[in-house]
Design an enzyme around this catalytic site. Structure first.
Site, PDB file in Angstrom:
ATOM      1  N   ASP A  96      23.830  57.508 -69.790  1.00 10.90           N
ATOM      2  CA  ASP A  96      22.896  58.223 -70.655  1.00 10.90           C
ATOM      3  C   ASP A  96      22.348  57.243 -71.706  1.00 10.90           C
ATOM      4  O   ASP A  96      23.118  56.547 -72.371  1.00 10.90           O
ATOM      5  CB  ASP A  96      23.689  59.364 -71.324  1.00 10.90           C
ATOM      6  CG  ASP A  96      22.815  60.367 -72.040  1.00 10.90           C
ATOM      7  OD1 ASP A  96      21.632  60.499 -71.688  1.00 10.90           O
ATOM      8  OD2 ASP A  96      23.354  61.048 -72.947  1.00 10.90           O
ATOM      9  N   ASP A 118      16.356  53.769 -71.409  1.00 15.25           N
ATOM     10  CA  ASP A 118      15.567  54.449 -72.428  1.00 15.25           C
ATOM     11  C   ASP A 118      14.756  53.432 -73.224  1.00 15.25           C
ATOM     12  O   ASP A 118      15.220  52.879 -74.211  1.00 15.25           O
ATOM     13  CB  ASP A 118      16.497  55.248 -73.347  1.00 15.25           C
ATOM     14  CG  ASP A 118      15.730  56.017 -74.414  1.00 15.25           C
ATOM     15  OD1 ASP A 118      14.486  55.877 -74.472  1.00 15.25           O
ATOM     16  OD2 ASP A 118      16.365  56.748 -75.192  1.00 15.25           O
ATOM     17  N   GLU A 148      12.081  57.094 -69.692  1.00 14.30           N
ATOM     18  CA  GLU A 148      11.652  58.069 -70.718  1.00 14.30           C
ATOM     19  C   GLU A 148      10.326  57.678 -71.335  1.00 14.30           C
ATOM     20  O   GLU A 148      10.086  56.509 -71.649  1.00 14.30           O
ATOM     21  CB  GLU A 148      12.715  58.207 -71.818  1.00 14.30           C
ATOM     22  CG  GLU A 148      12.279  59.167 -72.932  1.00 14.30           C
ATOM     23  CD  GLU A 148      13.406  59.710 -73.809  1.00 14.30           C
ATOM     24  OE1 GLU A 148      14.579  59.570 -73.434  1.00 14.30           O
ATOM     25  OE2 GLU A 148      13.077  60.289 -74.858  1.00 14.30           O
ATOM     26  N   HIS A 228      16.088  66.269 -72.373  1.00 11.63           N
ATOM     27  CA  HIS A 228      17.195  65.882 -73.261  1.00 11.63           C
ATOM     28  C   HIS A 228      17.256  66.871 -74.428  1.00 11.63           C
ATOM     29  O   HIS A 228      16.343  67.662 -74.627  1.00 11.63           O
ATOM     30  CB  HIS A 228      16.958  64.469 -73.816  1.00 11.63           C
ATOM     31  CG  HIS A 228      17.266  63.395 -72.835  1.00 11.63           C
ATOM     32  ND1 HIS A 228      18.296  62.502 -73.027  1.00 11.63           N
ATOM     33  CD2 HIS A 228      16.702  63.071 -71.650  1.00 11.63           C
ATOM     34  CE1 HIS A 228      18.339  61.669 -71.999  1.00 11.63           C
ATOM     35  NE2 HIS A 228      17.379  61.995 -71.147  1.00 11.63           N
ATOM     36  N   GLY A 229      18.336  66.750 -75.196  1.00 11.47           N
ATOM     37  CA  GLY A 229      18.440  67.555 -76.421  1.00 11.47           C
ATOM     38  C   GLY A 229      18.405  69.044 -76.144  1.00 11.47           C
ATOM     39  O   GLY A 229      17.760  69.802 -76.869  1.00 11.47           O
ATOM     40  N   ALA A 230      19.124  69.476 -75.100  1.00  8.47           N
ATOM     41  CA  ALA A 230      18.980  70.859 -74.623  1.00  8.47           C
ATOM     42  C   ALA A 230      20.173  71.748 -74.952  1.00  8.47           C
ATOM     43  O   ALA A 230      20.395  72.758 -74.282  1.00  8.47           O
ATOM     44  CB  ALA A 230      18.699  70.852 -73.120  1.00  8.47           C
ATOM     45  N   SER A 231      20.929  71.399 -75.968  1.00 12.03           N
ATOM     46  CA  SER A 231      22.012  72.305 -76.381  1.00 12.03           C
ATOM     47  C   SER A 231      21.420  73.519 -77.093  1.00 12.03           C
ATOM     48  O   SER A 231      20.411  73.407 -77.803  1.00 12.03           O
ATOM     49  CB  SER A 231      22.989  71.582 -77.320  1.00 12.03           C
ATOM     50  OG  SER A 231      23.899  70.814 -76.561  1.00 12.03           O
ATOM     51  N   ILE A 272      23.167  68.262 -71.826  1.00 11.60           N
ATOM     52  CA  ILE A 272      23.900  69.051 -72.824  1.00 11.60           C
ATOM     53  C   ILE A 272      25.140  68.293 -73.280  1.00 11.60           C
ATOM     54  O   ILE A 272      26.027  67.993 -72.480  1.00 11.60           O
ATOM     55  CB  ILE A 272      24.282  70.434 -72.241  1.00 11.60           C
ATOM     56  CG1 ILE A 272      23.000  71.218 -71.912  1.00 11.60           C
ATOM     57  CG2 ILE A 272      25.171  71.212 -73.212  1.00 11.60           C
ATOM     58  CD1 ILE A 272      23.212  72.487 -71.118  1.00 11.60           C
ATOM     59  N   ASP A 273      25.190  67.985 -74.555  1.00  9.42           N
ATOM     60  CA  ASP A 273      26.335  67.297 -75.151  1.00  9.42           C
ATOM     61  C   ASP A 273      26.850  68.074 -76.367  1.00  9.42           C
ATOM     62  O   ASP A 273      28.017  68.435 -76.443  1.00  9.42           O
ATOM     63  CB  ASP A 273      25.919  65.875 -75.567  1.00  9.42           C
ATOM     64  CG  ASP A 273      27.102  65.050 -76.059  1.00  9.42           C
ATOM     65  OD1 ASP A 273      28.246  65.563 -76.051  1.00  9.42           O
ATOM     66  OD2 ASP A 273      26.900  63.896 -76.458  1.00  9.42           O
TER      67      ASP A 273
HETATM   68  P1  13P Z   1      22.178  67.712 -77.181  1.00  9.19           P
HETATM   69  O1  13P Z   1      22.498  66.966 -78.431  1.00  9.19           O
HETATM   70  O2  13P Z   1      21.156  68.784 -77.437  1.00  9.19           O
HETATM   71  O3  13P Z   1      23.369  68.259 -76.505  1.00  9.19           O
HETATM   72  O4  13P Z   1      21.478  66.673 -76.163  1.00  9.19           O
HETATM   73  C1  13P Z   1      22.247  65.818 -75.384  1.00  9.19           C
HETATM   74  C2  13P Z   1      21.449  64.758 -74.715  1.00  9.19           C
HETATM   75  O5  13P Z   1      20.235  64.784 -74.615  1.00  9.19           O
HETATM   76  C3  13P Z   1      22.213  63.638 -74.113  1.00  9.19           C
HETATM   77  O6  13P Z   1      21.368  62.667 -73.608  1.00  9.19           O
HETATM   78  O1  G3H Z   2      21.947  61.631 -76.415  1.00  2.66           O
HETATM   79  C1  G3H Z   2      22.981  61.343 -76.989  1.00  2.66           C
HETATM   80  C2  G3H Z   2      24.261  61.933 -76.526  1.00  2.66           C
HETATM   81  O2  G3H Z   2      24.472  63.177 -77.152  1.00  2.66           O
HETATM   82  C3  G3H Z   2      25.389  60.952 -76.729  1.00  2.66           C
HETATM   83  O3  G3H Z   2      25.737  60.811 -78.047  1.00  2.66           O
HETATM   84  O4  G3H Z   2      25.827  58.350 -78.492  1.00  2.66           O
HETATM   85  O5  G3H Z   2      27.153  59.978 -79.878  1.00  2.66           O
HETATM   86  O6  G3H Z   2      27.819  59.499 -77.528  1.00  2.66           O
HETATM   87  P1  G3H Z   2      26.696  59.572 -78.522  1.00  2.66           P
HETATM   88 ZN    ZN Z   3      19.545  62.398 -74.681  1.00  5.26          ZN
END
Ligand code: 13P
Ligand code: G3H
Ligand code: ZN
Length: 326
Positions: A96, A118, A148, A228-231, A272-273
């Protein structure tokens, strides 16, 4: 330095077939981040039990935290665990937000089946050149590559997703053609972390820019898009965190209905992270507050793992639509 290993030796799959099927079937493959054993166990259990293909992904920071060699064998263990559960789900190990050719190469050499380069912060031509270089290396080993275009607003940004940071649809065709990427992450209003939108009292979350997504789809028909950023920043967990000594005021994410809509479109991968982090933090806080004498990590991490498994099953079944598609 560890010896080279190809992803097929670890039982992993790249994203090619996963995305072709997700595109045709109107669903998205879950891409869940992990850093430790309990997160990975929850991801595999949830996806095996719901019959969902899965992308397990690690950031550069996760790789430093967990150790590259350890990660390789965790992925191997994850595949074997799924098989022992009687599940044949395809599992992809993905880097990622790779930020250099070197880290992408290292992941290809270490058994990853997919990498993201990226270059979204770079000037367009530099993004093209770097992405092309990674694709040329990765494709020799049948490792798929995500690029991206457009920058996601940072969590510290005062102005969330200013117009200039959205993906420019007029660039996507040229980018895909010149780089040879297998999928493309775009910026349509999401951002990383637990504070995605700054809302005034009574305001609701603004809709994602589906108009930009539609424009992109028209210019590269049939091409897999990544969100991305889909939480969703599930409020029950934010409340638990705050109830048990945490302080997360104004944490807000992308509503599930919007993600469901995206999953039915050309969006084939949803990242989703943060939601996973929130569950773990909420349940650990709750457990320790209610069991002040407990000092066995299996107890509080076990409680977190159980709840995370349930949340991921819910996402596969009702948000991404990936359940039963493996
Ligand atoms: P979130 O922070 O919304 O879970 O996004 C995770 C992400 O895009 C990891 O690449
Ligand atoms: O897109 C980012 C992910 O949420 C990973 O985050 O770099 O803190 O592991 P991190
Ligand atoms: Zn991301």
């Amino acid at each position: 330095m560890s010896e080279m290993v190809h992803f097929t030796e670890l039982g992993l799959a790249n994203t090619r077939q996963m995305f072709a099927q997700a595109f045709a079937g109107g669903y998205a493959i879950p891409a869940y981040n992990f850093n430790n054993l309990e997160q990975l166990q929850a991801i595999i259990t949830a996806c095996a039990e719901t019959g969902s293909p899965v992308i397990i992904q690690v950031s550069k920071g996760a790789r430093e935290y967990a150790n590259a060699t350890m990660l390789r064998y965790m992925a191997l263990g994850a595949v074997k665990m799924a098989r022992e559960m009687g599940s044949t789900i395809p599992v992809c190990l993905h880097l990622d937000h790779g930020d250099s050719f070197e880290i992408c190469k290292s992941c290809v050499d270490n058994g990853f089946s997919s990498v993201m380069i990226d270059g979204s912060h770079l000037p367009y031509d530099e993004n093209v050149a770097l992405t092309r270089k990674v694709v040329e290396y990765a494709h020799q080993f049948d490792v798929t590559v995500e690029g991206e275009l457009g920058v996601l607003a940072g969590i510290e940004d005062e102005v969330q997703a200013a117009a200039s940071t959205y993906t420019k649809p007029e660039e996507v065709e040229d980018f895909v053609k010149k780089t040879g990427v297998d999928s493309l992450a775009i910026s349509i209003g999401t951002s990383h972390g637990a504070y995605k939108f700054k809302l005034k009292p009574g305001e609701s979350v603004p809709p994602l820019r589906f108009d930009i997504l539609e424009e992109v789809e028209k210019r590269i028909p049939g091409f897999p898009i990544v969100l991305h950023g889909a939480s969703s920043v599930v409020q029950d967990y934010v409340t638990l965190i705050n109830q048990y000594g945490g302080k997360m005021d104004g944490a807000v994410g992308v509503p599930e209905e919007q993600l469901r809509k995206a999953a039915k479109s050309a969006v084939c991968k949803i990242n989703i992270d943060s939601d996973g982090r929130l569950v773990v933090t909420a349940k650990v806080r709750e457990y320790l507050a209610n069991h002040p004498g407990e000092f066995d990590p299996r107890k509080y991490l076990g409680a977190a793992r159980k709840e995370l498994t349930e949340l991921l099953k819910h996402k596969n079944e009702t948000v991404l639509g990936s359940a039963g598609k493996a």
